[in-house]
Design a protein around this motif. Structure first.
Motif, PDB file in Angstrom:
ATOM      1  N   THR A  37       0.833  -1.199   0.000  1.00  0.00           N
ATOM      2  CA  THR A  37       0.000   0.000   0.000  1.00  0.00           C
ATOM      3  C   THR A  37       0.871   1.253   0.000  1.00  0.00           C
ATOM      4  N   ASP A  38       0.225   2.406  -0.256  1.00  0.00           N
ATOM      5  CA  ASP A  38       0.996   3.625  -0.476  1.00  0.00           C
ATOM      6  C   ASP A  38       0.763   4.707   0.571  1.00  0.00           C
ATOM      7  N   ASN A  39       0.256   4.333   1.761  1.00  0.00           N
ATOM      8  CA  ASN A  39       0.151   5.334   2.824  1.00  0.00           C
ATOM      9  C   ASN A  39       0.495   4.699   4.162  1.00  0.00           C
ATOM     10  N   PHE A  40       1.100   5.494   5.028  1.00  0.00           N
ATOM     11  CA  PHE A  40       1.620   4.968   6.289  1.00  0.00           C
ATOM     12  C   PHE A  40       0.519   4.482   7.224  1.00  0.00           C
ATOM     13  N   ALA A  41      -0.640   5.133   7.212  1.00  0.00           N
ATOM     14  CA  ALA A  41      -1.702   4.714   8.123  1.00  0.00           C
ATOM     15  C   ALA A  41      -2.099   3.260   7.864  1.00  0.00           C
ATOM     16  N   THR A  42      -2.281   2.914   6.598  1.00  0.00           N
ATOM     17  CA  THR A  42      -2.641   1.535   6.258  1.00  0.00           C
ATOM     18  C   THR A  42      -1.476   0.590   6.518  1.00  0.00           C
ATOM     19  N   ARG A  43      -0.258   1.015   6.178  1.00  0.00           N
ATOM     20  CA  ARG A  43       0.906   0.162   6.377  1.00  0.00           C
ATOM     21  C   ARG A  43       1.103  -0.166   7.863  1.00  0.00           C
ATOM     22  N   LEU A  44       0.916   0.818   8.713  1.00  0.00           N
ATOM     23  CA  LEU A  44       1.079   0.574  10.147  1.00  0.00           C
ATOM     24  C   LEU A  44      -0.056  -0.290  10.685  1.00  0.00           C
ATOM     25  N   LEU A  45      -1.260  -0.090  10.187  1.00  0.00           N
ATOM     26  CA  LEU A  45      -2.378  -0.934  10.602  1.00  0.00           C
ATOM     27  C   LEU A  45      -2.135  -2.382  10.196  1.00  0.00           C
TER      28      LEU A  45
ATOM     29  N   PRO B 249       4.034 -13.558   9.431  1.00  0.00           N
ATOM     30  CA  PRO B 249       5.157 -12.837   8.828  1.00  0.00           C
ATOM     31  C   PRO B 249       4.668 -11.794   7.827  1.00  0.00           C
ATOM     32  N   LEU B 250       5.267 -10.607   7.896  1.00  0.00           N
ATOM     33  CA  LEU B 250       4.900  -9.510   7.010  1.00  0.00           C
ATOM     34  C   LEU B 250       6.078  -9.139   6.123  1.00  0.00           C
ATOM     35  N   VAL B 251       5.832  -9.133   4.812  1.00  0.00           N
ATOM     36  CA  VAL B 251       6.788  -8.577   3.858  1.00  0.00           C
ATOM     37  C   VAL B 251       6.259  -7.200   3.480  1.00  0.00           C
ATOM     38  N   SER B 252       6.976  -6.169   3.912  1.00  0.00           N
ATOM     39  CA  SER B 252       6.541  -4.795   3.685  1.00  0.00           C
ATOM     40  C   SER B 252       7.375  -4.199   2.559  1.00  0.00           C
ATOM     41  N   ALA B 253       6.711  -3.691   1.520  1.00  0.00           N
ATOM     42  CA  ALA B 253       7.408  -3.153   0.355  1.00  0.00           C
ATOM     43  C   ALA B 253       6.850  -1.776   0.029  1.00  0.00           C
ATOM     44  N   ALA B 254       7.745  -0.854  -0.305  1.00  0.00           N
ATOM     45  CA  ALA B 254       7.317   0.506  -0.624  1.00  0.00           C
ATOM     46  C   ALA B 254       8.299   1.125  -1.603  1.00  0.00           C
TER      47      ALA B 254
ATOM     48  N   PHE C 155      12.684   6.958  -7.506  1.00  0.00           N
ATOM     49  CA  PHE C 155      13.660   5.946  -7.925  1.00  0.00           C
ATOM     50  C   PHE C 155      14.142   5.082  -6.755  1.00  0.00           C
ATOM     51  N   GLN C 156      13.452   5.155  -5.621  1.00  0.00           N
ATOM     52  CA  GLN C 156      13.887   4.416  -4.439  1.00  0.00           C
ATOM     53  C   GLN C 156      12.835   3.388  -4.028  1.00  0.00           C
TER      54      GLN C 156
END
Length: 256
Positions: free
Chosen positions: A128-136, A147-152, A156-157
């Motif tokens: 996802t592309d916003n911190f609120a959802t990513r933290l939830l 296990p969580l694979v978190s990708a953002a 270019f980063q």
């Protein structure tokens, strides 16, 4: 359960890898991977997870396909504009391999439904592309011990990390970013821009880390964040320290 003749043929290139083999392919066939976000990261991740033979896939995204998505979200075509991303992506996977069980959920993850939506997965990929959802998603995965694979990524980063915050010596994603980003007011790729090929690289890497979490090949990357700079180009890895005061996985965190 033994592999079928079709599975043996389809996954022959994985079976001959001693780090995966027939046992690993069987694990993948029994696994359930849940993807949150079917955008730039979710599209390539899903394609390689389906190619790996993940038996059960759940796709969560409440957005619809837009013309501006086509620059990087390669599962979609102009004919899909206006349709739910999760539904279109599930249809593509079913055409690719009818043996896979795919569920599309066109809902937004919020605190009231997060636990019910994420429960039962073996691995979660958050693109996802916003911190609120990513933290939830991170807090819920930690509470559910998934296990969580978190990708953002942006511009270019890119970054990819695997987190198992319920373990006493392992951080969660919140340990990395803290509590300052719970609001939904952070920049997205719509404002910053993003290179399409970077999206493919990050999404494919996220899929590889999910396969690693299921089969156990190579070194355990949990608690490390891999940073990819497409401008230089350069790759570096950070070790994330567990925050003893983290409200999701620290000493005062409330058990699930």
């Amino acid at each position: 359960m033994p592999l079928t003749p079709d599975q043996l043929d389809r996954h022959a290139r994985h079976i001959v890898l001693p780090e995966i083999g027939g046992v690993g392919v069987a694990r993948l066939a029994r696994a359930h991977v849940l993807l949150v976000g079917m955008g730039g990261i979710g599209c390539p991740a899903l394609q390689y997870l389906a190619g790996a033979g993940i038996g059960t896939l759940t796709l969560i995204d409440d957005d619809t396909v837009d013309l501006s998505n086509l620059q990087r979200q390669t599962l979609f075509t102009p004919a899909d504009i206006g349709q739910p991303k999760a539904t279109v992506a599930a249809r593509r996977v079913q055409a690719f391999d009818p043996a896979l069980a795919v569920t599309a959920i066109s809902e937004r993850i919020v605190p009231a439904n997060a636990a019910a939506l994420l429960a039962g997965a073996d691995v979660i990929i958050d693109g996802t592309d916003n911190f609120a959802t990513r933290l939830l998603v991170s807090d819920t995965a930690t509470a559910l011990r998934i296990p969580l694979v978190s990708a953002a990524l942006g511009r270019f980063q890119g970054q990819v990390g695997t987190f198992r915050g319920w373990l006493p010596d392992q951080p969660c994603y919140r340990c990395f970013v803290g509590d300052a980003f719970d609001a939904e007011d952070c920049d997205t790729c719509a404002e910053q821009g993003v290179l399409g090929a970077m999206v493919g690289m990050v999404g494919s890497f996220a899929a590889m880390e999910a396969v690693r979490a299921i089969t156990g090949f190579g070194d355990d990357p949990a608690g490390k964040l891999h940073l990819i700079d497409g401008l230089k180009p350069m790759w570096r890895t950070l070790k994330i320290t567990k925050d003893a005061g983290c409200r999701a996985c620290g000493a005062s965190a409330t058990p699930a």
